[in-house]
Design a protein around this motif. Structure first.
Motif, PDB file in Angstrom:
ATOM      1  N   UNK A   8      -1.709  -6.216   0.954  1.00 15.53           N
ATOM      2  CA  UNK A   8      -1.136  -5.032   1.787  1.00 15.53           C
ATOM      3  C   UNK A   8      -1.168  -3.892   0.888  1.00 15.53           C
ATOM      4  N   UNK A   9      -0.785  -2.743   1.366  1.00  8.78           N
ATOM      5  CA  UNK A   9      -1.244  -1.252   0.480  1.00  8.78           C
ATOM      6  C   UNK A   9      -0.087  -1.453  -0.637  1.00  8.78           C
ATOM      7  N   UNK A  10       1.152  -1.972  -0.512  1.00  6.25           N
ATOM      8  CA  UNK A  10       2.211  -2.134  -1.359  1.00  6.25           C
ATOM      9  C   UNK A  10       1.769  -2.875  -2.463  1.00  6.25           C
ATOM     10  N   UNK A  11       1.083  -4.026  -2.258  1.00  4.57           N
ATOM     11  CA  UNK A  11       0.660  -5.045  -3.125  1.00  4.57           C
ATOM     12  C   UNK A  11      -0.428  -4.587  -4.180  1.00  4.57           C
ATOM     13  N   UNK A  12      -1.262  -3.924  -3.235  1.00  8.56           N
ATOM     14  CA  UNK A  12      -2.407  -3.152  -4.148  1.00  8.56           C
ATOM     15  C   UNK A  12      -1.791  -2.341  -5.074  1.00  8.56           C
ATOM     16  N   UNK A  13      -0.908  -1.385  -4.611  1.00  6.23           N
ATOM     17  CA  UNK A  13      -0.529  -0.318  -5.613  1.00  6.23           C
ATOM     18  C   UNK A  13       0.287  -0.741  -6.701  1.00  6.23           C
ATOM     19  N   UNK A  42     -14.048  -5.056  -2.426  1.00  5.17           N
ATOM     20  CA  UNK A  42     -14.062  -4.459  -0.926  1.00  5.17           C
ATOM     21  C   UNK A  42     -13.005  -4.953  -0.223  1.00  5.17           C
ATOM     22  N   UNK A  43     -12.098  -5.854  -0.560  1.00  9.23           N
ATOM     23  CA  UNK A  43     -11.136  -6.109   0.157  1.00  9.23           C
ATOM     24  C   UNK A  43      -9.975  -4.990  -0.083  1.00  9.23           C
ATOM     25  N   UNK A  44     -10.099  -4.318  -1.293  1.00  9.74           N
ATOM     26  CA  UNK A  44      -9.253  -3.312  -1.340  1.00  9.74           C
ATOM     27  C   UNK A  44      -9.267  -1.965  -0.725  1.00  9.74           C
ATOM     28  N   UNK A  56      -3.691   8.695  -6.097  1.00 12.81           N
ATOM     29  CA  UNK A  56      -2.470   9.193  -5.375  1.00 12.81           C
ATOM     30  C   UNK A  56      -1.459   8.199  -4.974  1.00 12.81           C
ATOM     31  N   UNK A  57      -1.887   7.076  -4.543  1.00 16.18           N
ATOM     32  CA  UNK A  57      -1.080   6.026  -4.374  1.00 16.18           C
ATOM     33  C   UNK A  57      -0.100   5.543  -5.365  1.00 16.18           C
ATOM     34  N   UNK A  58      -0.605   5.562  -6.595  1.00 12.02           N
ATOM     35  CA  UNK A  58       0.068   5.248  -7.799  1.00 12.02           C
ATOM     36  C   UNK A  58       1.144   6.228  -7.946  1.00 12.02           C
ATOM     37  N   UNK A  59       1.059   7.334  -7.899  1.00 11.45           N
ATOM     38  CA  UNK A  59       2.206   8.298  -8.082  1.00 11.45           C
ATOM     39  C   UNK A  59       3.131   8.153  -6.904  1.00 11.45           C
ATOM     40  N   UNK A  60       2.659   8.093  -5.594  1.00 11.23           N
ATOM     41  CA  UNK A  60       3.632   7.910  -4.597  1.00 11.23           C
ATOM     42  C   UNK A  60       4.594   6.635  -4.694  1.00 11.23           C
TER      43      UNK A  60
END
Length: 210
Positions: A8-13, A42-44, A56-60
């Motif tokens: 998921x986006x959360x798991x990736x971040x 590519x899965x990311x 940007x997601x890291x900061x978020x």
């Protein structure tokens, strides 16, 4: 093709935060992050469309960690929760020092971040502050906190070979020329980051609340 199960986006971040904490921001790439997660790079891209979105997601994500509890209750006087804002942000940044260069240079404009900003502004206006002053306070406290924490962290992960700190200059300082700096090194006067940060935030908030 469906996203990999459990990804998921959360798991990736969160995995990216772990990677940056361990290896530093310069080492981060989509390929290395994919390997860290045990997936193809590519899965990311199903969760973060490009490297800029990842940064940007890291900061978020750090902001989400910092303000998860604060956003739950913004009632009452604004000074106490603005103080909590500063201390929560500092704690989250110290927990993830590799993200500090991003926090200092990239705007926080994601939908979730904008919603948090809207909540804070609404609460401060409800407490009687004009809109412009409310935004000034948020920006000043956030900017001070990021800058202070960046100085406090010193060498962020991946930048360990930067210039030596004051302590490492001690043997080269002539006591006749630098008596005060040598006293600082010996006594640690003025080097208590917790005290300095707390006092400075209180002074800033006292100034804005008058």
């Amino acid at each position: 093709m469906a996203p990999k199960a459990g990804l998921s986006r959360e798991r990736v971040l969160d995995a990216a935060l772990d990677y940056v904490d361990a290896h530093g921001l310069p080492a981060l790439s989509m390929r290395k992050l994919g390997a860290h997660l045990g997936v193809e790079a590519m899965s990311l891209y199903r969760h973060v469309p490009n490297k800029d979105a990842l940064l940007d997601g890291l900061v978020d994500r750090v902001m989400e960690h910092a303000f998860a509890e604060l956003s739950a209750d913004l009632s009452g006087p604004w000074v106490p929760w603005m103080r909590s804002f500063a201390h929560s942000l500092r704690a989250a940044l110290l927990a993830h020092p590799g993200v500090l260069p991003l926090a200092a240079t990239r705007p926080v404009n994601s939908p979730d971040a904008l919603r948090m900003s809207e909540q804070w502004l609404a609460a401060m206006r409800a407490a009687g502050l004009p809109l412009g002053r409310a935004l000034d306070i948020i920006n000043v406290i956030a900017t001070f906190t990021i800058g202070h924490t960046l100085a406090e962290a010193g060498r962020t992960p991946g930048h360990e070979d930067s210039d030596p700190d004051l302590d490492q200059h001690a043997d080269a300082l002539d006591p006749a020329e630098f008596p005060n700096l040598l006293e600082v090194i010996t006594t640690r006067a003025g080097l208590d980051f917790d005290h300095r940060f707390t006092e400075a935030v209180d002074i800033l908030l006292a100034g804005y609340s008058t």
